[in-house]
Design a protein around this motif. Structure first.
Motif, PDB file in Angstrom:
ATOM      1  N   TYR A   1       1.029  -3.669   8.672  1.00 25.64           N
ATOM      2  CA  TYR A   1       0.655  -2.811   7.562  1.00 25.64           C
ATOM      3  C   TYR A   1      -0.823  -2.969   7.268  1.00 25.64           C
ATOM      4  O   TYR A   1      -1.490  -3.866   7.765  1.00 25.64           O
ATOM      5  CB  TYR A   1       1.471  -3.138   6.306  1.00 25.64           C
TER       6      TYR A   1
ATOM      7  N   TRP B   1      -1.984  -2.232  -2.752  1.00 26.15           N
ATOM      8  CA  TRP B   1      -0.979  -1.414  -2.084  1.00 26.15           C
ATOM      9  C   TRP B   1      -0.915  -1.760  -0.614  1.00 26.15           C
ATOM     10  O   TRP B   1      -1.923  -2.100  -0.004  1.00 26.15           O
ATOM     11  CB  TRP B   1      -1.319   0.061  -2.262  1.00 26.15           C
TER      12      TRP B   1
ATOM     13  N   ILE C   1      -3.353   3.574  -3.322  1.00 23.53           N
ATOM     14  CA  ILE C   1      -2.389   4.080  -2.336  1.00 23.53           C
ATOM     15  C   ILE C   1      -3.118   4.785  -1.198  1.00 23.53           C
ATOM     16  O   ILE C   1      -2.819   4.564  -0.026  1.00 23.53           O
ATOM     17  CB  ILE C   1      -1.398   5.058  -3.007  1.00 23.53           C
TER      18      ILE C   1
ATOM     19  N   ILE D   1       3.020   8.102   6.662  1.00 28.86           N
ATOM     20  CA  ILE D   1       3.291   6.730   6.231  1.00 28.86           C
ATOM     21  C   ILE D   1       4.784   6.559   5.983  1.00 28.86           C
ATOM     22  O   ILE D   1       5.407   7.330   5.257  1.00 28.86           O
ATOM     23  CB  ILE D   1       2.472   6.385   4.957  1.00 28.86           C
TER      24      ILE D   1
ATOM     25  N   MET E   1       5.568   2.424   1.545  1.00 30.45           N
ATOM     26  CA  MET E   1       4.493   1.950   0.670  1.00 30.45           C
ATOM     27  C   MET E   1       5.097   0.929  -0.287  1.00 30.45           C
ATOM     28  O   MET E   1       6.239   1.066  -0.695  1.00 30.45           O
ATOM     29  CB  MET E   1       3.914   3.089  -0.169  1.00 30.45           C
TER      30      MET E   1
ATOM     31  N   ALA F   1      -3.095   3.807   2.771  1.00 30.37           N
ATOM     32  CA  ALA F   1      -2.521   4.766   3.705  1.00 30.37           C
ATOM     33  C   ALA F   1      -3.524   5.200   4.769  1.00 30.37           C
ATOM     34  O   ALA F   1      -3.200   5.252   5.956  1.00 30.37           O
ATOM     35  CB  ALA F   1      -1.994   5.982   2.942  1.00 30.37           C
TER      36      ALA F   1
ATOM     37  N   ALA G   1       0.637  -0.175   3.125  1.00 26.92           N
ATOM     38  CA  ALA G   1       1.153   1.026   3.785  1.00 26.92           C
ATOM     39  C   ALA G   1       1.538   0.686   5.215  1.00 26.92           C
ATOM     40  O   ALA G   1       0.772   0.043   5.930  1.00 26.92           O
ATOM     41  CB  ALA G   1       0.092   2.128   3.783  1.00 26.92           C
TER      42      ALA G   1
ATOM     43  N   THR H   1      -0.610  11.186   3.833  1.00 26.89           N
ATOM     44  CA  THR H   1       0.211  10.024   3.502  1.00 26.89           C
ATOM     45  C   THR H   1       1.685  10.381   3.578  1.00 26.89           C
ATOM     46  O   THR H   1       2.488   9.670   4.194  1.00 26.89           O
ATOM     47  CB  THR H   1      -0.138   9.509   2.089  1.00 26.89           C
TER      48      THR H   1
ATOM     49  N   HIS I   1       3.700  -2.030  -3.586  1.00 23.79           N
ATOM     50  CA  HIS I   1       2.563  -2.578  -4.326  1.00 23.79           C
ATOM     51  C   HIS I   1       2.773  -4.067  -4.570  1.00 23.79           C
ATOM     52  O   HIS I   1       3.887  -4.560  -4.613  1.00 23.79           O
ATOM     53  CB  HIS I   1       2.333  -1.832  -5.639  1.00 23.79           C
TER      54      HIS I   1
END
Length: 136
Positions: A100, A90, A106, A76, A79, A110, A92, A72, A81
């Motif tokens: 995304y 979440w 998370i 990534i 990020m 990811a 990513a 991640t 939320h």
């Protein structure tokens, strides 16, 4: 079996991430990726995070921070939320585009983004692997 990156989780998501990173030490036991031997840390094609894993350990980057955290961190770009009622979701981003992937954690978000970027939003998991992983 055709699957969507936005919907897979658990063993199917971990198997898909294994297809992306292609660590030579990963073998498959009943469809699940597992490390066959300890890693040679000097020969890491995927940014050096392989030295954290041990022989016989399942590869579960969507559930294990030691495995999914470095992936991640290195891949990534963003990020964030979202709250939906009492649930947290979440998002990513793998690229700078508006594309995304979402997930309830998370790591799930990811790993879905990594898989979607490399394998596509929809991709095939071989029927035998799908059966071994319990995907029907």
């Amino acid at each position: 079996m055709r699957v969507k990156a936005s919907e897979i989780e658990g063993d199917a998501l971990d198997w898909s991430v294994a297809q992306v990173v292609q660590f030579p030490e990963i073998v498959y036991h009943k469809g699940k990726p597992v490390y066959e031997k300890a890693f040679d840390t000097a020969a890491s094609p995927y940014h050096g995070e392989r030295d954290r894993f041990f022989a016989g350990q399942y590869f579960q980057p969507s559930r294990n921070w030691e495995q999914g955290g470095p992936l991640t961190e290195r891949t990534i770009l963003k990020m964030e939320h979202q709250w939906e009622g009492e649930s947290v979701w979440w998002r990513a981003w793998y690229t700078y585009e508006d594309y995304y992937q979402e997930g309830s954690t998370i790591l799930i978000a990811a790993m879905r983004a990594i898989v979607a970027n490399e394998l596509g939003e929809e991709f095939d998991i071989p029927d035998q692997v799908a059966a071994e992983l319990g995907i029907v």
